[in-house]
Design a protein around this motif. Structure first.
Motif, PDB file in Angstrom:
ATOM      1  N   ASN A   5     -11.003  -6.225   1.326  1.00 46.74           N
ATOM      2  CA  ASN A   5     -10.002  -5.499   1.239  1.00 46.74           C
ATOM      3  C   ASN A   5      -9.568  -5.206  -0.836  1.00 46.74           C
ATOM      4  O   ASN A   5      -8.232  -5.318  -0.484  1.00 46.74           O
ATOM      5  N   HIS A   6     -10.255  -5.219  -1.568  1.00 43.52           N
ATOM      6  CA  HIS A   6      -9.582  -4.738  -3.132  1.00 43.52           C
ATOM      7  C   HIS A   6     -10.090  -3.604  -2.913  1.00 43.52           C
ATOM      8  O   HIS A   6      -9.688  -2.506  -2.381  1.00 43.52           O
ATOM      9  N   HIS A   7      -9.573  -3.131  -4.325  1.00 43.49           N
ATOM     10  CA  HIS A   7      -9.010  -2.232  -4.557  1.00 43.49           C
ATOM     11  C   HIS A   7      -9.578  -1.732  -5.897  1.00 43.49           C
ATOM     12  O   HIS A   7     -10.128  -2.552  -6.496  1.00 43.49           O
ATOM     13  N   CYS A  66      -6.207  -7.451  -3.840  1.00 41.79           N
ATOM     14  CA  CYS A  66      -5.042  -6.670  -3.025  1.00 41.79           C
ATOM     15  C   CYS A  66      -3.280  -6.670  -3.586  1.00 41.79           C
ATOM     16  O   CYS A  66      -3.565  -7.013  -4.309  1.00 41.79           O
ATOM     17  N   ALA A  67      -3.137  -5.543  -2.765  1.00 42.79           N
ATOM     18  CA  ALA A  67      -1.812  -4.996  -4.282  1.00 42.79           C
ATOM     19  C   ALA A  67      -0.858  -6.660  -2.851  1.00 42.79           C
ATOM     20  O   ALA A  67      -0.693  -7.321  -2.074  1.00 42.79           O
ATOM     21  N   VAL A  68       0.645  -6.303  -4.374  1.00 45.79           N
ATOM     22  CA  VAL A  68       0.877  -7.568  -4.120  1.00 45.79           C
ATOM     23  C   VAL A  68       2.384  -7.656  -3.841  1.00 45.79           C
ATOM     24  O   VAL A  68       2.880  -6.262  -3.895  1.00 45.79           O
ATOM     25  N   CYS A  89      -1.479  -5.236   0.782  1.00 42.31           N
ATOM     26  CA  CYS A  89      -2.006  -4.373   1.677  1.00 42.31           C
ATOM     27  C   CYS A  89      -1.812  -3.182   2.278  1.00 42.31           C
ATOM     28  O   CYS A  89      -2.163  -2.515   3.411  1.00 42.31           O
ATOM     29  N   LEU A  90      -0.902  -2.746   2.302  1.00 46.20           N
ATOM     30  CA  LEU A  90       0.797  -1.785   2.488  1.00 46.20           C
ATOM     31  C   LEU A  90      -0.173  -1.666   4.225  1.00 46.20           C
ATOM     32  O   LEU A  90      -0.343  -0.530   4.711  1.00 46.20           O
ATOM     33  N   THR A  91       1.310  -2.528   5.615  1.00 47.23           N
ATOM     34  CA  THR A  91       1.067  -2.276   6.132  1.00 47.23           C
ATOM     35  C   THR A  91       1.337  -0.822   6.618  1.00 47.23           C
ATOM     36  O   THR A  91       3.093  -0.703   6.229  1.00 47.23           O
ATOM     37  N   ALA A  92       1.637  -0.335   8.317  1.00 44.94           N
ATOM     38  CA  ALA A  92       1.566   1.545   8.233  1.00 44.94           C
ATOM     39  C   ALA A  92       3.160   0.668   8.886  1.00 44.94           C
ATOM     40  O   ALA A  92       2.707   0.233   9.572  1.00 44.94           O
ATOM     41  N   SER A  93       3.620   1.697   8.727  1.00 51.15           N
ATOM     42  CA  SER A  93       4.716   1.913   9.424  1.00 51.15           C
ATOM     43  C   SER A  93       5.220   2.012  10.697  1.00 51.15           C
ATOM     44  O   SER A  93       5.541   1.733  11.905  1.00 51.15           O
ATOM     45  N   ASP A  94       4.000   2.894  10.972  1.00 52.95           N
ATOM     46  CA  ASP A  94       3.604   3.057  11.950  1.00 52.95           C
ATOM     47  C   ASP A  94       2.347   3.426  12.366  1.00 52.95           C
ATOM     48  O   ASP A  94       1.509   4.615  11.993  1.00 52.95           O
ATOM     49  N   ASP A  95       0.998   2.589  12.990  1.00 50.60           N
ATOM     50  CA  ASP A  95       0.215   2.567  12.991  1.00 50.60           C
ATOM     51  C   ASP A  95      -0.205   3.754  14.038  1.00 50.60           C
ATOM     52  O   ASP A  95      -1.675   4.116  14.552  1.00 50.60           O
ATOM     53  N   ARG A  96       0.023   4.655  15.433  1.00 42.71           N
ATOM     54  CA  ARG A  96      -0.464   5.516  15.810  1.00 42.71           C
ATOM     55  C   ARG A  96      -1.522   4.398  17.368  1.00 42.71           C
ATOM     56  O   ARG A  96      -1.838   5.668  17.049  1.00 42.71           O
ATOM     57  N   ALA A 133      -6.326   0.580  15.470  1.00 48.24           N
ATOM     58  CA  ALA A 133      -6.260  -0.961  14.898  1.00 48.24           C
ATOM     59  C   ALA A 133      -7.030  -0.261  13.540  1.00 48.24           C
ATOM     60  O   ALA A 133      -8.170   0.140  13.115  1.00 48.24           O
ATOM     61  N   VAL A 134      -6.362  -0.395  12.434  1.00 49.42           N
ATOM     62  CA  VAL A 134      -6.189  -0.740  11.171  1.00 49.42           C
ATOM     63  C   VAL A 134      -7.093  -2.128  10.794  1.00 49.42           C
ATOM     64  O   VAL A 134      -6.275  -3.271  10.607  1.00 49.42           O
ATOM     65  N   HIS A 135      -8.487  -1.837  10.175  1.00 50.44           N
ATOM     66  CA  HIS A 135      -9.639  -2.659   9.360  1.00 50.44           C
ATOM     67  C   HIS A 135      -9.232  -2.950   8.382  1.00 50.44           C
ATOM     68  O   HIS A 135      -9.357  -3.666   7.274  1.00 50.44           O
ATOM     69  N   GLU A 136      -8.908  -2.167   7.190  1.00 51.37           N
ATOM     70  CA  GLU A 136      -8.692  -1.515   5.581  1.00 51.37           C
ATOM     71  C   GLU A 136      -8.105  -0.626   5.615  1.00 51.37           C
ATOM     72  O   GLU A 136      -7.456   0.172   5.932  1.00 51.37           O
ATOM     73  N   VAL A 137      -7.439  -0.709   4.339  1.00 48.77           N
ATOM     74  CA  VAL A 137      -6.817   0.015   3.421  1.00 48.77           C
ATOM     75  C   VAL A 137      -7.096   0.254   2.125  1.00 48.77           C
ATOM     76  O   VAL A 137      -7.256  -0.647   1.475  1.00 48.77           O
ATOM     77  N   GLU A 138      -7.062   1.696   1.761  1.00 45.64           N
ATOM     78  CA  GLU A 138      -7.771   1.261   0.627  1.00 45.64           C
ATOM     79  C   GLU A 138      -6.904   2.299  -0.250  1.00 45.64           C
ATOM     80  O   GLU A 138      -5.882   3.226  -0.114  1.00 45.64           O
ATOM     81  N   VAL A 139      -6.157   1.735  -1.660  1.00 46.82           N
ATOM     82  CA  VAL A 139      -5.470   2.390  -2.570  1.00 46.82           C
ATOM     83  C   VAL A 139      -5.912   2.670  -3.173  1.00 46.82           C
ATOM     84  O   VAL A 139      -7.351   1.453  -4.101  1.00 46.82           O
TER      85      VAL A 139
END
Length: 134
Positions: A79-81, A96-98, A103-110, A113-119
């Motif tokens: 999960n690097h950017h 990863c973002a600090v 890693c920017l947890t979503a405020s509402d994941d709707r 099941a989030v596995h990865e975040v791209e920044v």
């Protein structure tokens, strides 16, 4: 790596893995050139097929920053950017973002099941930044 992913070991696949290792964040044309330096008669399609298979197996990561062609790297599963230079297109890995929400947890994941975040961090690399200020 190939056997560990239950893939058949072929000359094009091993050449593509070596090319991605030697040229992180390279585009397909660059990888085709690198593979052809080892296997002169390999087809474009064999390289494309190998990249697709290796990506699907999780051995290679495909990234495509906005406005860019697809790029490939061997750094997978952490999960690097990426840092991308707006001037020359250079790409560099960044961990990863600090901060308070790594890693920017979503405020509402709707319900996803989030596995990865791209920044993607956009800016100017040191060389282009120096050239611009000159």
């Amino acid at each position: 790596m190939l056997r560990g992913a239950a893939l058949r070991v072929t000359r094009p696949r091993t050449a593509v893995l070596s090319a991605v290792q030697a040229h992180p964040h390279a585009d397909t044309d660059t990888l085709i050139g690198a593979v052809r330096s080892r296997l002169p008669k390999v087809s474009h399609q064999a390289v494309y097929d190998s990249l697709h298979t290796l990506t699907a197996a999780g051995l290679v990561r495909r990234i495509q920053p906005s406005g860019s062609v697809a790029r490939y790297e061997l750094r997978v599963g952490d999960n690097h950017h990426h840092l991308v230079c707006r001037a020359c297109g250079a790409i560099a890995d960044v961990d990863c973002a600090v901060g308070e929400a790594p890693c920017l947890t979503a405020s509402d994941d709707r319900g996803y099941a989030v596995h990865e975040v791209e920044v993607v961090y956009w800016g100017l690399c040191p060389d282009c930044s120096t050239a611009e200020s000159s």
